[in-house]
Every structure is written in structure tokens, then in C-alpha cells.
Enzyme design. Structure first.
Site, short mmCIF file in Angstrom:
data_model
loop_
_atom_site.label_atom_id
_atom_site.label_comp_id
_atom_site.label_asym_id
_atom_site.label_seq_id
_atom_site.Cartn_x
_atom_site.Cartn_y
_atom_site.Cartn_z
N GLY A 94 8.46 1.74 4.56
CA GLY A 94 7.44 3.28 5.34
C GLY A 94 7.31 3.22 6.57
O GLY A 94 6.69 4.03 6.89
N THR A 95 6.70 1.81 7.71
CA THR A 95 6.45 2.89 8.71
C THR A 95 7.46 3.35 9.49
O THR A 95 7.26 4.02 10.46
CB THR A 95 5.47 1.43 9.58
OG1 THR A 95 4.23 0.96 7.88
CG2 THR A 95 4.91 1.05 10.74
N GLY A 118 9.20 0.39 -0.45
CA GLY A 118 10.24 0.66 -1.50
C GLY A 118 9.27 -1.21 -2.20
O GLY A 118 8.79 -0.95 -3.45
N HIS A 119 8.35 -2.00 -1.33
CA HIS A 119 6.88 -2.88 -1.97
C HIS A 119 5.84 -2.45 -2.44
O HIS A 119 4.97 -3.20 -2.23
CB HIS A 119 6.80 -3.99 -0.59
CG HIS A 119 6.08 -3.20 -0.02
ND1 HIS A 119 4.05 -3.62 -0.14
CD2 HIS A 119 6.05 -2.63 0.98
CE1 HIS A 119 3.82 -3.21 0.82
NE2 HIS A 119 4.78 -2.53 2.02
N THR A 170 23.30 -3.51 10.02
CA THR A 170 24.22 -3.57 8.41
C THR A 170 22.87 -2.96 7.76
O THR A 170 21.87 -3.09 8.31
CB THR A 170 23.82 -5.04 9.20
OG1 THR A 170 25.37 -4.77 10.13
CG2 THR A 170 24.89 -5.66 8.03
N CYS A 181 -3.91 -3.21 5.98
CA CYS A 181 -3.43 -3.17 7.16
C CYS A 181 -4.01 -3.11 8.53
O CYS A 181 -5.22 -2.97 9.83
CB CYS A 181 -2.60 -2.06 8.07
SG CYS A 181 -1.03 -1.42 6.75
#
Lengths: 402, 369
Positions: free
Chosen positions: A72-73, A200-201, A237, A325
Site C-alpha cells: 500500500g505504501t 494485500g495484508h 519481476t 507504524c
């Protein structure tokens, strides 16, 4: 794992069904999707399928509008830096005082480079003033970046309406939807949102994978260069296993979105009601009528959030005293300060964030523990005497903060 | 299925997956969280940092975890001073050469350092480089196509002494030959996890504290504020394990792969007209790139593919283009021969039997053509 995990806004457990779809991409379908031998074909198909699964969850028009990133960052940095590089003559950015550090730190860095940052304040319930917002929109603004849901309080901002206003003023609109995606329904194709970040997390996919949604036709400059991956918009990749995992997680999130807004919400509401009824001098922060279904942020007056967390930890309960954070800092969170929560309460805020893996039984366990934890700490508090706060708590003890 | 494309990517080692699994489903906490399991995730990341540092003979504090080699290379380039001049070898990977070209167009001076027929920096180019006076130099340690190993340590000290920031892309070298950050004497070194049997989506930039890094991704302040974003714990743990395994097996796998490659090259010599590029140069033990006159490399690749043999015609990152390989072109290989090139990169699973089978198939295809 901690017995009761109520910190799902920090990160989530990877769903077993997600791990199951990832494993073959580690061990068998491990080809580099850019290779032209057929060994890579299956991999490319897996990625295409995942792109469609993400597309379905956020309701965008084309799967090519999905760019896979590492988190996300990265999506947030890419969005804002892209907007300013693509429009070098526009030197203003509109955001809010309660954004995630990913946005705030970047804006601070850009301020040093000469950008004017408009940080919109919020009221005591964490809400924005749209009239003030309208006045800020001009042809000088490169981008508006406003989070869809606040990570601490769960408060939802009216990003759909704000994107329309920005669009009418010819201004690009980005939303950090890391906390919102998978928790509330969305249909991006019916909005004027140009860019959206997701992680995602936060939705039971692994860490290290995210998405930048980029509306077709939006001017764009890549952050990472040197490879044609993601149509030249993000070199490197492809992280195949994680991409496939994210796709599955999005599919599952879509299947569970009603559950999230009924069952998960019911767990949150029961915890919130139980705590505020049993424990004196505590209150829920944020916009109670316009929140994520899974989040409650409760301020316990006259005690320290970090101390509450430690006692909860001993009882096998994981929660948070703000954004992970910014954890480790003894400053009250910037979100609490922005809502003008008095410091005797702002220091004692605890965020409980649920997921579909929690149960009502867990809620009852937390409700058994919580009153004792708060009472124990209040006995030690300089603001507390006997059964209530001292006569003028603001005067009793004045710590200084850097 | 014969997989001779380990320079493109490697399968995950089973032991790596085993190390990663608990961090996906059980110890999934955010390492920035303060409770017990958050601290456990933090300590797993610290261990992985030690493991990666050990592979590269450096300190854990000098490792910045990134999302891969491309990000590491982009981040290295971001340390170029505003308006500073840069020089990169003619044989760099696109994740260096493309952003470098872009910086050149944006007003940074750009010099491309020429190489000889073996892909090694030429004396003449080094002299010109002195006159150019760059502030940043990037020379890859081992080339992804030819496997040629550049003697970076020989030049780095002198460049450093002139105040130049020195970077090397060690993505292909790490895990195949010993790599010492200290002995290379560079400021910055890039690494990728999925080239050493670790997961995709993870890499590292090793940095010398004297170099000011300009972060590409800012926010939560992770990785010493040089690379923000929640740590990709499972992948980092896997990367660490892969580094540990690579270090432990380095000597043995190096010898085994070299023996296999020597066999492969001896058998390739049976095919008339076949040229092995940079054959006399020091190369990675697993890599061989060759050309065959009057053969279309991509056509040959596809025919091999039909016979279940996976090879590459160059860098996977540049696949799909019809241009001859810039690496071979820089080495003075003519366009026709360059377009015939095939790269074979061996790995853990490769065997003598696979090599024999490959040679048989190749001979059949070449005679047919």
C-alpha cells in the site's frame, strides 16, 4: 499466535485458501512470467485471473486498470509522485490531517521541495468540512489524496462525493483505501476516483503485495522503471505467488462482504457496548454513524494506552494503541490530536479491529478482562483518586512532550 | 521438463517454503506492533537480515530490504546527487540502463562504459571515464546473459577515492560465486531473492553509511526510514533462509555447476559453427550463451519449448522485443549472430542426463533447420 487477535487493521492472518493457491506458484509454476517459453504460460494466466478477481472486488471497468505493487505504501507514493511529475506546473496538494504516515511523510518531503500542502482539519468526530474543501480546489492543485477509511477510528470520508468535486474542478483524485477495501462494498466504475491504493495484508492476503488502481486515461509516470512488466507501469519481476494469493483473497473478501457488515459488525458493536456500559470515563472516538464495520477506537480517560496494551497482551489479547507504524512512540496519535481529544483521553485510546476470523466468544472474553485492566491502571494514575478522577485532572500532572 | 532458465528465476527451495509458512498463517503480526507476536515477527526479520548479510560478508545494518532487484537498482540510482553525472556499463540490466537513459534525458550527464568482446570494461573506456568525471558509477558484477564476471573490486577503490558513488548489481552473482561487499569496496550493491531459490517480491540494497540514500517509498519509516511499507515478513524470512542455504552450499554447487557447464560446452562444440560468447572470460559457473549462424534464436527457443526444454534468448525482462541483445551488441557481436543467441542457465535440479537430452534435441532441430 496471540489467543485473541483484534488488530486486523494492522495486519491480518493469511487465509488458508489463499496459501493453498500460492503454494503451486512457489514450487511448480515458478517460471518468470516474462519468459517466452510455455513454462511461463500458466504463470501469466494465474496473474490475469488475479487481476480480474481484484477488479471484481473494487468494481472497476477494466482489469488493465489494476497495477500490482509491493504494498500500500508503494501504491501511495507512486500515485502522488506520478500526479506531480505528470503535471509539473501544479504545485499544490490537498490532503487531510489524519492520513496514514505513508501520505503525511511524503507530503512533508514535498513541502520541503516547495509544494504547498493543504491539510484539511477534522472536527471532534473526525469529519471533514466539504465547503472548505471546495474552496481549496483550483487549477493549481496537482492531486487530492484523501483516505477512504481512517485506520485508527474507522471513520469513512465521503471520497465518492469529493472525487466528483475534484473532477468537476479538473483535479486528479487519489484515495488510500487500504483500510476500506474488502470491508465495505465499492464500485469504482461509478465514481470519479482516478487512483486508489490497496494492500494485500489488510485483507487476508500476504504482506508484500498491493495494488494501485489507475483509471484508464489518467496521466501517469511510473515509480519503478527498467522492465516492461505491468504494461511498463511498474518494473520488476512479478511476485506471482503473492499476486495469485491477493486475487484469491479479493474473491473471498467479496464473498464475505455481507458477513463483514452484519456478523463482524455485530461483534464490534457488542464489544463497544459492553465496554462503554461497564467502564466509566471512556468513550468511542470518530464518526459513530459512519464507520468501518470492524473497527472501534475507545478512549479510556486518565490512563496510558501502552499500559493497557501490555496488560491485554498478558491476557493473550492483541489490540493496538494507534497505527502500528507509529507504535513505540509515546506521543498521542496525530489522529487523536486532529480530533482535539483531550490529552488525558488521547493517551488512553485503544483500537480493536475485527475480522471474519473472530468470534462472539472472543468478544465475551475481552469483556471479562477489560474492566479489571482499566481499574488496575487507574489505581496507579495521578489523575485518579478512589472511584473517580481528581478534581481538576488537567492540573494534576503535566507531562511535557517533544 | 528440462528447466535451463535459472537466471530468469529459480524454483523456491522446499526448505525456504518451510521457513516461510508459519509467517503466513500463524505468526502473521505486523513487526511494528508491540505485543508478543509483533516482536516475534520483528526478530524473524532481524535474523533474516543477519543471514543475507552473512552471504554478502557485510553487516546486518547495511541491508535495506526492498521488493526486488529492480527496486534495489532504482533505489541505488536515486542516490545520485541532483544534476550529478553518472556512468553505467554498456551491459547493464534494463533496471539500470533504462532509468539511467532517462536520467540522461533529464539533464544528468550520462556516459556508457564500453566493453570488449569478452564483455569486460576496456582500458580505453576507463581512461575516458576519468575524463568524464562522473559522480556515480554502476557496473554489474555478473552479467545475466553471458555470465561474465566483471572485476569490480579492481576499479572500485580508485573510483571511491575520487568521491564517486559506486554501485554494483550483484543479482546474478550472489549465490553462484562468493560475493563480499567489503572486498568489492563498493558503496551500493543490489540483490534479488528469487534468483537464489527464495521467493519473488523480495530483494535488498546493501549500502555504505557514507552514501545518502534518497528513499523512493516514504511513509511509516521502516528499514531505517529508507524504504517504508509494512515488512514483507514471510518473504524476508524466506530470502534469509535462501541466503543461508546459498552460503552453505556455495563451494559445492559452484564446482558441480561448473563441471556440468564444462560438459555442456564440450558437447555444444560438436555443433559446427556454434559460438560460445565470452568463452575465455571468467564467467558464472552456471551460465552459457551461444550463437548459431543463420538461426533465429526465438524460433529455436520455441521449438525447444515444444520439446519441453525451457531456455532463454536473453534477459526475461527484455523478452518480447525483436531487437538483438544490447549486451551482445555492446560486445561487438553482429546483429544476425546476436539474434541467434540462446542462454542456458543451469541450477540445482540440472543433471548430466538433461544436458545429453538437450544436446540430442538441439542437434535434431539445427539439422532440421
Amino acid at each position: 499466535m496471540t489467543d485473541i487477535y483484534l488488530d486486523n487493521n494492522a495486519t491480518t492472518k493469511v487465509d488458508h485458501a489463499v496459501v493453498d493457491v500460492m503454494i503451486p506458484y512457489f514450487l511448480e509454476q515458478y517460471g518468470n512470467p516474462s519468459s517466452i517459453h510455455k513454462f511461463a504460460d500458466g504463470v501469466a494466466k494465474g496473474i490475469k485471473n488475479a487481476r480480474q478477481q481484484v477488479q471484481n472486488l473494487i468494481g472497476c471497468e477494466h482489469d488493465s486498470e489494476i497495477i500490482f505493487t509491493s504494498c500500500g505504501t508503494e501504491s501511495n507514493s507512486t500515485a502522488i509522485l506520478s500526479a506531480i511529475k505528470a503535471q509539473p506546473n501544479k504545485k499544490e496538494i490537498i490532503t487531510t490531517t489524519v492520513e496514514h504516515p505513508a501520505i503525511l511523510s511524503l507530503c512533508e518531503a514535498l513541502e520541503k521541495e516547495g509544494y504547498t500542502i493543504h491539510r484539511m482539519p477534522v472536527d471532534k468526530a473526525g469529519r471533514l468540512n466539504l465547503e472548505a474543501y471546495k474552496k481549496l480546489l483550483s487549477d493549481q492543485v496537482a492531486i487530492v489524496s484523501v483516505m477512504w477509511a481512517n485506520n485508527e477510528t474507522g471513520t469513512l470520508f465521503p471520497v465518492v462525493e469529493m472525487a466528483e468535486l475534484a473532477n468537476a474542478a479538473g483535479v486528479m483524485f487519489h484515495t488510500d483505501a487500504v483500510q476500506a477495501v474488502g470491508k465495505i462494498p465499492m464500485m469504482l466504475q461509478d465514481t470519479k476516483i482516478d487512483m486508489l491504493s490497496l494492500s494485500g495484508h489488510k485483507l487476508h492476503a500476504p504482506k508484500g503485495i498491493g495494488v494501485l488502481y489507475l483509471r484508464r486515461g489518467t496521466r501517469y509516470r511510473p515509480l519503478l522503471r527498467g522492465g516492461h512488466q505491468e504494461r511498463g507501469r511498474r518494473a520488476g519481476t512479478e511476485n506471482t505467488a503473492s499476486i495469485v494469493g491477493l486475487g484469491k483473497a479479493c474473491e473471498l473478501a467479496l464473498e464475505h462482504i455481507e458477513y463483514e457488515n452484519t456478523h463482524v459488525k455485530a461483534m464490534r458493536d457488542r464489544l463497544e457496548r459492553g465496554i462503554t456500559e461497564q467502564i466509566p470515563h471512556c468513550f468511542v472516538t470518530g464518526d459513530l454513524y459512519n464507520r468501518l464495520p470492524n473497527t472501534t477506537d475507545i478512549a479510556f480517560e486518565y490512563i496510558e494506552g501502552e499500559a493497557i496494551l501490555m496488560l491485554l497482551n498478558k491476557a493473550g489479547i492483541a489490540a493496538s494503541s494507534g497505527s502500528a507504524c507509529t507504535s513505540g512512540s509515546l506521543e498521542p496519535s496525530h489522529v487523536m490530536r486532529a480530533m482535539d481529544i483531550p490529552y488525558t483521553a488521547a493517551h488512553g485510546t485503544i483500537r480493536f479491529s475485527f475480522s471474519r476470523y473472530n468470534s462472539m466468544h472472543e468478544v465475551d472474553e475481552v469483556l471479562k478482562v477489560m474492566p479489571g485492566v482499566v481499574a488496575t491502571l487507574r489505581k496507579l494514575s495521578p489523575y485518579w483518586e478512589g472511584d473517580g478522577p481528581v478534581a481538576s485532572p488537567e492540573q494534576a500532572f503535566k507531562p511535557t512532550y517533544a | 521438463m528440462i528447466y535451463f532458465d535459472h537466471n530468469a528465476t529459480t524454483p523456491l527451495d522446499g526448505r525456504v517454503l518451510e521457513a516461510m509458512s508459519p509467517f503466513l498463517t500463524s505468526f502473521y503480526c505486523n513487526p511494528s506492533s508491540l505485543y508478543r507476536h509483533g516482536r516475534l515477527a520483528r526478530s524473524a526479520v532481524d535474523t533474516a537480515r543477519e543471514q543475507v548479510a552473512a552471504l554478502l560478508d557485510t553487516t546486518a545494518a547495511s541491508i535495506i530490504f526492498t521488493s526486488g532487484g529492480t527496486e534495489a537498482n532504482n533505489l541505488a540510482l536515486a542516490s545520485i546527487p541532483v544534476g550529478g553525472k553518472l556512468a553505467v556499463a554498456a551491459t547493464e540490466h534494463p533496471s539500470i540502463s533504462e532509468p539511467a537513459k532517462r536520467l540522461g534525458r533529464q539533464g544528468h550527464g550520462l556516459a556508457v562504459i564500453a566493453v570488449d568482446a569478452d564483455g569486460l570494461l576496456t582500458e580505453d573506456a576507463l581512461t575516458k571515464l576519468d575524463a568524464f568525471q562522473p559522480q556515480f558509477i554502476s557496473v554489474m558484477l555478473a552479467n545475466n546473459e553471458t555470465g561474465v564476471i566483471q572485476d569490480v573490486a579492481r576499479y572500485a577503490g580508485a573510483w571511491r577515492d575520487k568521491g564517486i558513488i559506486v554501485h554494483t548489481d550483484a543479482v546474478q552473482a550472489a549465490g553462484k560465486v562468493p560475493v563480499s561487499f567489503k572486498q568489492l569496496n563498493v558503496h551500493l550493491l543490489s540483490l534479488s531473492s528469487h534468483k537464489i531459490y527464495g521467493p519473488k517480491g523480495c530483494g535488498a540494497l546493501v549500502f555504505d553509511k557514507s552514501v545518502p540514500i534518497n528513499p523512493l517509498i516514504v511513509g511509516g519509516g521502516q528499514e531505517q526510514d529508507l524504504r517504508s511499507g509494512t515488512e514483507n515478513v514471510a518473504a524476508i524470512v524466506g530470502f534469509g533462509k535462501a541466503a543461508e542455504l546459498a552460503k552453505a552450499g556455495l563451494a559445492e554447487s559452484g564446482q558441480r555447476l561448473l563441471a556440468l557447464r564444462n560438459l555442456l560446452e564440450a558437447r555444444l562444440a560438436e555443433i559446427p559453427g556454434l559460438t560460445i560468447f565470452a568463452q575465455s572470460a571468467l564467467r558464472l559457473p552456471n551460465t552459457v550463451q551461444f550463437g548459431l549462424p543463420h538461426v533465429d534464436g526465438e524460433m529455436l527457443l520455441m521449438k525447444l519449448d515444444k520439446k519441453n526444454i525451457a531456455v532463454s534468448s536473453g534477459s526475461a525482462c527484455a523478452s518480447g522485443g525483436s531487437e538483438p541483445s544490447p549486451v551482445l551488441t555492446a560486445m561487438g557481436v553482429g546483429p544476425a549472430l546476436a539474434k541467434s543467441a540462446l542462454r542456458l542457465s543451469l541450477g540445482q535440479s540440472s543433471t548430466e542426463a538433461e544436458i545429453s537430452q538437450f544436446i540430442t534435441v538441439l542437434k535434431g532441430l539445427v539439422c532440421q533447420a
